[in-house]
Design a protein around this motif. Structure first.
Motif, PDB file in Angstrom:
ATOM      1  N   TYR A 200      -0.239  35.016  16.151  1.00  0.00           N
ATOM      2  CA  TYR A 200      -1.335  35.955  15.917  1.00  0.00           C
ATOM      3  C   TYR A 200      -2.488  35.301  15.156  1.00  0.00           C
ATOM      4  N   ASP A 201      -3.665  35.877  15.378  1.00  0.00           N
ATOM      5  CA  ASP A 201      -4.869  35.436  14.674  1.00  0.00           C
ATOM      6  C   ASP A 201      -5.026  36.167  13.346  1.00  0.00           C
ATOM      7  N   ILE A 202      -4.528  37.382  13.275  1.00  0.00           N
ATOM      8  CA  ILE A 202      -4.566  38.196  12.058  1.00  0.00           C
ATOM      9  C   ILE A 202      -3.196  38.837  11.876  1.00  0.00           C
ATOM     10  N   ILE A 203      -2.632  38.693  10.666  1.00  0.00           N
ATOM     11  CA  ILE A 203      -1.368  39.368  10.349  1.00  0.00           C
ATOM     12  C   ILE A 203      -1.553  40.159   9.056  1.00  0.00           C
ATOM     13  N   PHE A 204      -1.265  41.448   9.103  1.00  0.00           N
ATOM     14  CA  PHE A 204      -1.178  42.272   7.907  1.00  0.00           C
ATOM     15  C   PHE A 204       0.297  42.443   7.592  1.00  0.00           C
ATOM     16  N   CYS A 205       0.725  41.916   6.456  1.00  0.00           N
ATOM     17  CA  CYS A 205       2.112  42.070   6.001  1.00  0.00           C
ATOM     18  C   CYS A 205       2.043  42.469   4.535  1.00  0.00           C
ATOM     19  N   ARG A 206       1.688  43.723   4.308  1.00  0.00           N
ATOM     20  CA  ARG A 206       1.389  44.181   2.950  1.00  0.00           C
ATOM     21  C   ARG A 206       2.504  45.076   2.413  1.00  0.00           C
ATOM     22  N   LEU A 228       1.573  32.778  12.355  1.00  0.00           N
ATOM     23  CA  LEU A 228       0.130  32.761  12.082  1.00  0.00           C
ATOM     24  C   LEU A 228      -0.515  31.553  12.747  1.00  0.00           C
ATOM     25  N   ASN A 229      -1.498  31.799  13.606  1.00  0.00           N
ATOM     26  CA  ASN A 229      -2.241  30.699  14.226  1.00  0.00           C
ATOM     27  C   ASN A 229      -2.950  29.872  13.162  1.00  0.00           C
ATOM     28  N   GLN A 230      -3.238  28.619  13.497  1.00  0.00           N
ATOM     29  CA  GLN A 230      -3.782  27.695  12.515  1.00  0.00           C
ATOM     30  C   GLN A 230      -5.098  28.187  11.908  1.00  0.00           C
ATOM     31  N   ASP A 231      -5.901  28.890  12.702  1.00  0.00           N
ATOM     32  CA  ASP A 231      -7.184  29.374  12.188  1.00  0.00           C
ATOM     33  C   ASP A 231      -7.128  30.877  11.900  1.00  0.00           C
ATOM     34  N   GLY A 232      -5.914  31.415  11.678  1.00  0.00           N
ATOM     35  CA  GLY A 232      -5.760  32.836  11.435  1.00  0.00           C
ATOM     36  C   GLY A 232      -5.717  33.186   9.958  1.00  0.00           C
ATOM     37  N   LEU A 233      -5.619  34.488   9.681  1.00  0.00           N
ATOM     38  CA  LEU A 233      -5.545  34.984   8.312  1.00  0.00           C
ATOM     39  C   LEU A 233      -4.325  35.887   8.153  1.00  0.00           C
ATOM     40  N   LEU A 234      -3.663  35.754   7.001  1.00  0.00           N
ATOM     41  CA  LEU A 234      -2.544  36.595   6.620  1.00  0.00           C
ATOM     42  C   LEU A 234      -2.968  37.437   5.421  1.00  0.00           C
ATOM     43  N   PHE A 235      -2.776  38.758   5.502  1.00  0.00           N
ATOM     44  CA  PHE A 235      -3.107  39.656   4.407  1.00  0.00           C
ATOM     45  C   PHE A 235      -1.820  40.201   3.799  1.00  0.00           C
ATOM     46  N   VAL A 236      -1.733  40.151   2.455  1.00  0.00           N
ATOM     47  CA  VAL A 236      -0.563  40.670   1.749  1.00  0.00           C
ATOM     48  C   VAL A 236      -1.030  41.734   0.756  1.00  0.00           C
ATOM     49  N   GLY A 237      -0.072  42.389   0.096  1.00  0.00           N
ATOM     50  CA  GLY A 237      -0.418  43.381  -0.911  1.00  0.00           C
ATOM     51  C   GLY A 237      -0.811  42.730  -2.222  1.00  0.00           C
ATOM     52  N   ARG A 261      -4.504  31.663   4.432  1.00  0.00           N
ATOM     53  CA  ARG A 261      -4.577  30.919   5.685  1.00  0.00           C
ATOM     54  C   ARG A 261      -3.454  29.894   5.692  1.00  0.00           C
ATOM     55  N   SER A 262      -3.131  29.399   6.875  1.00  0.00           N
ATOM     56  CA  SER A 262      -2.119  28.347   6.977  1.00  0.00           C
ATOM     57  C   SER A 262      -2.686  27.029   6.495  1.00  0.00           C
ATOM     58  N   LEU A 263      -1.847  26.240   5.854  1.00  0.00           N
ATOM     59  CA  LEU A 263      -2.274  24.896   5.477  1.00  0.00           C
ATOM     60  C   LEU A 263      -2.452  24.047   6.729  1.00  0.00           C
ATOM     61  N   GLY A 264      -3.497  23.240   6.754  1.00  0.00           N
ATOM     62  CA  GLY A 264      -3.715  22.335   7.878  1.00  0.00           C
ATOM     63  C   GLY A 264      -2.676  21.231   7.906  1.00  0.00           C
ATOM     64  N   ARG A 265      -2.539  20.606   9.050  1.00  0.00           N
ATOM     65  CA  ARG A 265      -1.529  19.544   9.191  1.00  0.00           C
ATOM     66  C   ARG A 265      -1.811  18.361   8.259  1.00  0.00           C
ATOM     67  N   ASP A 266      -3.091  18.151   7.932  1.00  0.00           N
ATOM     68  CA  ASP A 266      -3.463  17.014   7.094  1.00  0.00           C
ATOM     69  C   ASP A 266      -3.550  17.392   5.625  1.00  0.00           C
ATOM     70  N   GLU A 267      -3.153  18.624   5.273  1.00  0.00           N
ATOM     71  CA  GLU A 267      -3.254  19.070   3.894  1.00  0.00           C
ATOM     72  C   GLU A 267      -1.925  18.955   3.185  1.00  0.00           C
ATOM     73  N   SER A 268      -1.997  18.712   1.886  1.00  0.00           N
ATOM     74  CA  SER A 268      -0.793  18.746   1.059  1.00  0.00           C
ATOM     75  C   SER A 268      -0.616  20.168   0.570  1.00  0.00           C
ATOM     76  N   ALA A 269       0.441  20.389  -0.171  1.00  0.00           N
ATOM     77  CA  ALA A 269       0.711  21.728  -0.685  1.00  0.00           C
ATOM     78  C   ALA A 269      -0.065  22.021  -1.954  1.00  0.00           C
ATOM     79  N   SER A 270      -0.969  21.132  -2.359  1.00  0.00           N
ATOM     80  CA  SER A 270      -1.725  21.361  -3.576  1.00  0.00           C
ATOM     81  C   SER A 270      -2.768  22.436  -3.346  1.00  0.00           C
ATOM     82  N   PRO A 271      -3.211  23.130  -4.428  1.00  0.00           N
ATOM     83  CA  PRO A 271      -4.209  24.183  -4.271  1.00  0.00           C
ATOM     84  C   PRO A 271      -5.489  23.628  -3.672  1.00  0.00           C
ATOM     85  N   VAL A 272      -6.190  24.452  -2.904  1.00  0.00           N
ATOM     86  CA  VAL A 272      -7.435  24.032  -2.274  1.00  0.00           C
ATOM     87  C   VAL A 272      -8.578  24.777  -2.906  1.00  0.00           C
TER      88      VAL A 272
END
Length: 429
Positions: A200-206, A228-237, A261-272
């Motif tokens: 999905y491009d948009i996921i609401f999981c609140r 979640l697709n790579q360029d998608g958004l996830l919404f939480v509560g 958003r999902s982390l890109g393949r070239d990203e580490s788990a550090s905050p962006v």
């Protein structure tokens, strides 16, 4: 003892963590089902649950208590539209947008998603919304799409005039919106069911993750990451931002939307940085006022001295002081990103000068609750209710904490207040 074993069965069946939902809700559900089945002994009722899949489904229906309304937390829907209308749409001009609402409860959330997109000029055949829930009772109500006044809250109800017809049974949603949403009975913990849904491009999981134990939260995070697709958004509560997993997701900078958003393949788990997050999601940077430096540079070119001279150093110091002044919006933004210590500092600073803000005390309660300081969280919610006795979400969260602590009578009293408040809201609508 039987009640504890039933709670474990519910945890296995639907991921429900008794410590999160509160023992009072589970005990109340057990009593209701025992009355409905005519069983007077807990051990016999436990045996019935073990033998009957239908009775287990009925028990789940009792525990799943929907509390939702149209356009709940409007900032999330605004960001959803902004994201799909921006660079994402340019990059995928012919793609049908796929959106997911889970759990969808009685349908208010996925229908809000559809109305928001239609209002933004999206064609009905240009997007597809899937809505899933474990409760067949919720899904039946969602498919009927007839709602009472309690599903409409807030001051702006113009959408109700545009998309609903008043009937004897309640407000019936137009077929154009109903046809945009497909409902499915799915248990998120059943990965074979979830995998069939696709991505999905948009996921609401609140407001789902807060009811899971840690193992099920981690497993669900992995599921959401794959969906979640790579360029998608996830919404939480808003109470779930501290639960997000940096190995999978990065926060998107948008106040009160609680988006990731999902982390890109070239990203580490550090905050962006928020700028990087905005560039990846196609969001334009926030608008800014004219820069002070350019104003000062223009003033330096003037040859006429002003009657009263204000030094640049003083102006800069005022600017810095204003920037450092604690802000409730900044506290919300930091909480949205999962930076709870910084959000707490902002909130504490804000309350030093604005101690009469019910919303600030409510936000402080949420932060403390997420950090595990349950007693101090209760104090925050109580102060919010002292300042605003009709603060509905403070009532909800305080009742939940009281349930978790075994203060069942006090929690029941708060739920009675919630019902009275909803009744007044209906009468005023």
């Amino acid at each position: 003892m039987s009640a504890e074993r039933i709670a474990l069965m519910l945890q296995k069946a639907m991921g429900l963590d008794r410590a999160s939902v509160g023992s009072g809700i589970i005990l109340s559900a057990i009593r209701k089902r025992m009355r409905a089945t005519g069983v007077t002994d807990e051990e016999r009722f436990l045996a019935l649950l073990q033998e009957s899949a239908d009775e287990m489904k009925a028990m789940i229906e009792e525990v799943v208590v929907p509390e939702t309304w149209f356009f709940r937390n409007e900032a999330a829907f605004r960001l959803m539209v902004k994201h799909l209308s921006g660079k994402w749409r340019s990059a995928h001009p012919d793609r049908i947008h796929r959106l997911l609402s889970m759990p969808c409860s009685s349908g208010e959330e996925p229908y809000s998603m559809a109305m928001a997109l239609l209002d933004a000029g999206f064609r009905a055949d240009g997007f597809q919304i899937d809505a899933i829930d474990i409760s067949n009772q919720n899904l039946e109500k969602a498919r009927k799409a007839v709602y009472g006044k309690g599903s409409f809250r807030g001051g702006d109800l113009e959408f109700r005039r545009r998309y609903f017809n008043m009937t004897e049974a309640g407000y019936r949603l137009h077929s154009q919106v109903r046809s945009s949403v497909r409902f499915h009975q799915v248990n998120i913990l059943d990965h074979s069911q979830v995998n069939r849904l696709g991505s999905y491009d948009i996921i609401f999981c609140r407001n789902l993750l807060i009811y899971f134990n840690q193992d099920d939260r981690d497993r669900t995070a992995g599921v959401l990451s794959k969906m979640l697709n790579q360029d998608g958004l996830l919404f939480v509560g808003h109470a779930e931002t501290g639960l997000m997993w940096k190995q999978h997701f990065a926060a998107v900078s948008h106040s009160m939307a609680f988006a990731y958003r999902s982390l890109g393949r070239d990203e580490s788990a550090s905050p962006v940085s928020s700028e990087k997050a905005r560039s990846r999601t196609g969001l334009a940077p926030k608008s800014t006022l004219p820069q002070l430096d350019s104003i000062l540079s223009r003033s330096r070119k003037k040859t006429v001295k002003p009657i009263k001279v204000v030094s640049e150093r003083n102006i800069d110091s005022v600017k810095v002081a204003q920037e450092k002044r604690p802000s409730l919006e900044e506290a919300s933004r930091l909480a949205d990103q999962g930076r709870l210590d910084e959000a707490r500092q902002q909130c504490e600073g804000y309350l030093k000068t604005q101690s009469g803000s019910a919303q600030a005390w409510f936000l402080m309660g949420l932060i403390l609750d997420t950090q595990g300081e349950k007693e101090r969280a209760k104090d925050g919610f109580r102060k919010a209710l002292y300042l605003d006795p009709n603060h509905y979400e403070a009532l909800v969260h305080l009742a939940l904490l009281l349930d978790q602590g075994g203060e069942l009578k006090a929690a029941e009293q708060l739920r009675a207040r919630m019902q009275r408040l909803k009744g007044r809201q209906r009468a005023q609508s």
